[in-house]
Design an enzyme around this catalytic site. Structure first.
Site, PDB file in Angstrom:
ATOM      1  N   ASP A 192       2.251 -34.373 -27.497  1.00 11.72           N
ATOM      2  CA  ASP A 192       3.406 -33.603 -27.010  1.00 11.72           C
ATOM      3  C   ASP A 192       3.784 -34.208 -25.546  1.00 11.72           C
ATOM      4  O   ASP A 192       2.957 -35.202 -25.268  1.00 11.72           O
ATOM      5  CB  ASP A 192       2.890 -32.334 -26.639  1.00 11.72           C
ATOM      6  CG  ASP A 192       2.431 -31.414 -27.864  1.00 11.72           C
ATOM      7  OD1 ASP A 192       3.141 -31.631 -28.911  1.00 11.72           O
ATOM      8  OD2 ASP A 192       1.879 -30.427 -27.904  1.00 11.72           O
ATOM      9  N   TYR A 304     -10.301 -35.627 -29.558  1.00  8.73           N
ATOM     10  CA  TYR A 304      -9.461 -35.157 -28.512  1.00  8.73           C
ATOM     11  C   TYR A 304     -10.757 -34.938 -27.409  1.00  8.73           C
ATOM     12  O   TYR A 304     -11.604 -34.362 -27.465  1.00  8.73           O
ATOM     13  CB  TYR A 304      -8.593 -34.049 -28.784  1.00  8.73           C
ATOM     14  CG  TYR A 304      -7.470 -34.239 -29.533  1.00  8.73           C
ATOM     15  CD1 TYR A 304      -6.149 -34.665 -28.928  1.00  8.73           C
ATOM     16  CD2 TYR A 304      -7.256 -34.423 -30.821  1.00  8.73           C
ATOM     17  CE1 TYR A 304      -5.104 -34.938 -29.479  1.00  8.73           C
ATOM     18  CE2 TYR A 304      -6.189 -34.727 -31.473  1.00  8.73           C
ATOM     19  CZ  TYR A 304      -4.973 -34.939 -30.939  1.00  8.73           C
ATOM     20  OH  TYR A 304      -3.927 -35.324 -31.465  1.00  8.73           O
TER      21      TYR A 304
END
Length: 649
Positions: A192, A304
């Protein structure tokens, strides 16, 4: 009129005519005549007046338009004649291309996200910058120049190795394709706006340093007569190893078939691109990959990390909440539903960590509880609110906003607003089919740390990594100095500033009063102040009228349970994070729409063919209904894709 292409009164050639100025003037005047704004008589008089001017170039009247002829048709006729005189159009040169995987890192702070929004003026994506560099370096060639490009009967791009399988067309026949589509581009992760990556991977066809006509060269070959053309398997798999072969000379001496013996190394793709890319984007390495390799579907594991300061978080409780997430679960309450692309919200988290400078809390799908590892060489033994920590989550694939939703829940657990068992309640989609209202964790701390492939061995060079390291060291120094500057100012303010005690008590009472009013409004009742805040302040009252600001902060935190900073994971613009905010338990909040309700809405509102919902309905039917596969088909597809890869060795 048209300036005379002959000579002027002085016998000199007209320079204006050479530049095409005469044609422009003629076209302009012809338009005026056609529109009726200028008569033929007036135009003729103007021509004669110009011709009689001293030093002027003689002009002639424009040829009259034929019946039913317009200026546009006349100009088109001129263009066609010019093309006929110019001969055949130039055939573009064709290049060898190779399917390669690129690994790179980026700081996403100044970008609108990773994926390019093609056609949007406000787009400032990482992909847009990457493709601009690929085109400027000529590593990304047009479909007409791609000598390895083959189009099948369904207008799909396939590899040149599959030419015999398809009755395809190559080279110039593919002009309807964009260079991006022809390159068979794929990406591993789509981050994002503001999110970063340390190990992003993409794959696409890029131009090779080896010409299409390059031929094999044996140890004793004096010429290339009869030698085979170089195949992909024979080419170097990195930018270090050279290959001796026969190639056309750069300057031909009249013999088009002449070849010279030469040692060639493959393009150093990372170094070439890093010379053009901004410092916030760095290519780390590359390797050739199989024709069916996909950076998205061939990835076996994604990692992540989310970085944050400790503040007043309970890391042990966060680790317990993370442990409940390990294994296969339905994460529809931990993501933003994209029903046009996804119908299965089950995902598998393999393992995770909550890491602080002193301890590491390890979670795993194969363990029933959290294990704690002490950091033996920890630089700091005692906890500090400024300790930098991170959560690490490992899985094969993730949903839209899944990591940021997970972190938002974990932060609520760490602040002791919620219990770790909240995770189990959110996984119970039969009881709770709709996601309760809660915000996303900020994008600032999120990093796509690594993308692993079962059969991918990326190659790197010392020269390129040295340059990347210098860039990263400079980036670290800039941020580290800025952070230390802010910390020094913060500590100086705490230790060198005094405030009046009555001002502290007024501040605490005001916040407590605002908080009490919000509680009354929420409970539709009256909450009486039993004097608890006043007694707590009396117990901590100093002996003097003035108090050190550091001590005042500690008292405010103890009495009210608030800190002079935004809650972890909050963005600077997030609302509802004031000191007087009252936490509403997640399971008591308003719920969104369920997956089934969203689907019904799209199908119902999509009946209007001209509406935006109609496009959503088309995407849903195309991606979910028509392309939906059985679990056996899915398994066979992923098993095949996970075997794809490549090596730099």
């Amino acid at each position: 009129g048209v300036l005379d292409h002959g000579t002027n009164h002085n016998g000199d050639r007209s320079a204006a005519t050479a530049n095409g100025v005469g044609d422009i003037a003629a076209n302009a005047l012809r338009l005026l005549i056609e529109s009726g704004k200028v008569s033929i008589d007036d135009a003729t008089a103007a021509f004669k007046s110009v011709q009689n001017t001293k030093g002027a170039t003689p002009v002639k009247e424009p040829a009259p338009l034929k019946k039913n002829e317009s200026l546009e048709s006349k100009n088109n006729s001129k263009t066609k004649n010019k093309n006929k005189q110019g001969g055949k159009p130039k055939v573009p040169e064709q290049f060898r291309t190779r399917h390669v995987a690129l690994q790179f890192s980026y700081d996403g702070t100044d970008f609108t996200g990773f994926a390019e929004n093609i056609g949007k003026k406000c787009d400032n994506s990482i992909e847009k910058v990457l493709f601009a560099a690929l085109q400027k370096t000529r590593l990304l060639v047009s479909p007409e120049e791609n000598g390895m490009l083959v189009i099948d009967e369904d207008r799909k791009v396939v590899d040149a190795e599959q030419t015999e399988k398809y009755n395809g067309k190559s080279g110039g026949e593919s002009s309807t394709l964009s260079a991006r589509t022809a390159s068979r581009y794929s990406r591993c992760g789509r981050t994002d706006k503001g999110v970063h990556a340390h190990g992003q991977v993409v794959a696409l066809y890029l131009r090779s340093a080896f010409p299409l006509s390059a031929r094999e060269a044996g140890p004793s070959d004096d010429d290339a007569t009869g030698n085979n053309l170089l195949e992909e398997e024979s080419l170097p798999k990195n930018s270090l190893d050279g290959l001796e072969c026969f190639v056309p000379p750069k300057k031909s001496k009249g013999n088009d078939d002449a070849l010279e013996r030469k040692t060639i190394t493959e393009f150093n793709y990372p170094r070439i691109l890093n010379n053009l890319l901004p410092p916030s984007i760095r290519i780390l390495g590359w390797c050739p990959v199989s024709s069916e390799f996909s950076a998205r579907f061939s990835c076996s594991q994604r990692t992540y990390r989310y970085f944050f300061p400790r503040r007043n978080l309970d890391l042990s409780a966060m680790a317990q909440g993370l442990q409940y997430m390990m294994g296969r679960h339905d994460f529809r309450n931990f993501c933003k539903m994209n029903i046009e692309q996804v119908y299965n919200f089950e995902r598998v988290l393999k393992n995770g960590k909550v890491v602080s400078p002193q301890k590491v809390y390890v979670t795993s799908s194969e363990a029933e509880s959290v294990s704690i590892q002490e950091v033996l060489d920890a630089p700091v033994i005692h906890f500090s609110p400024h300790d930098l920590c991170h959560v690490e989550i490992v899985g094969q694939a993730f949903l839209w906003h899944q990591i940021r939703c997970i972190m938002s829940i974990l932060f609520n657990i760490g602040r002791q607003y919620e219990s770790p068992e909240l995770v189990q309640q959110l996984f119970d989609v039969k009881t709770n089919p709709a996601k309760p209202s809660y915000g996303l964790a900020s994008d600032t701390g999120l990093v796509l740390q690594d993308c692993k492939f079962g059969h991918l061995d990326l190659g790197r060079t010392v020269q390129n990594l040295w340059g990347v390291t210098k860039t990263l060291e400079q980036r670290w120094e800039t941020h580290a100095v800025s952070a230390e500057r802010a910390n020094d100012e913060l500590e100086s303010l705490k230790k060198e500033t005094e405030v009046r005690w009555t001002d502290v008590t007024d501040f605490v009472q005001q916040i407590a009063g605002d908080r009490r009013k919000k509680e009354q409004k929420r409970n539709n009742g009256i909450l009486n102040d039993d004097g608890e805040i006043g007694r707590a302040l009396e117990e901590r009252a100093p002996m003097t009228d003035m108090i050190l600001w550091e001590s005042a902060i500690n008292i405010i935190q103890d009495v009210l349970g608030v800190c002079p900073h935004q809650p972890n994971g909050s963005s600077n613009s997030k609302k509802g994070t004031a000191e007087s905010s009252v936490h509403v338990p997640l399971m008591e909040r308003a719920k969104g729409t369920t997956y089934e309700e969203k689907v019904k809405s799209v199908l119902r509102e999509g009946a209007d063919e001209n509406s935006y919902s109609s496009k959503r309905k088309q995407r849903y039917e195309e991606n979910i209904i028509k392309k939906r596969k059985t679990s056996q088909e899915d398994k066979a597809f992923y098993d095949h894709m996970l075997r794809q890869g490549g090596s730099s060795v």
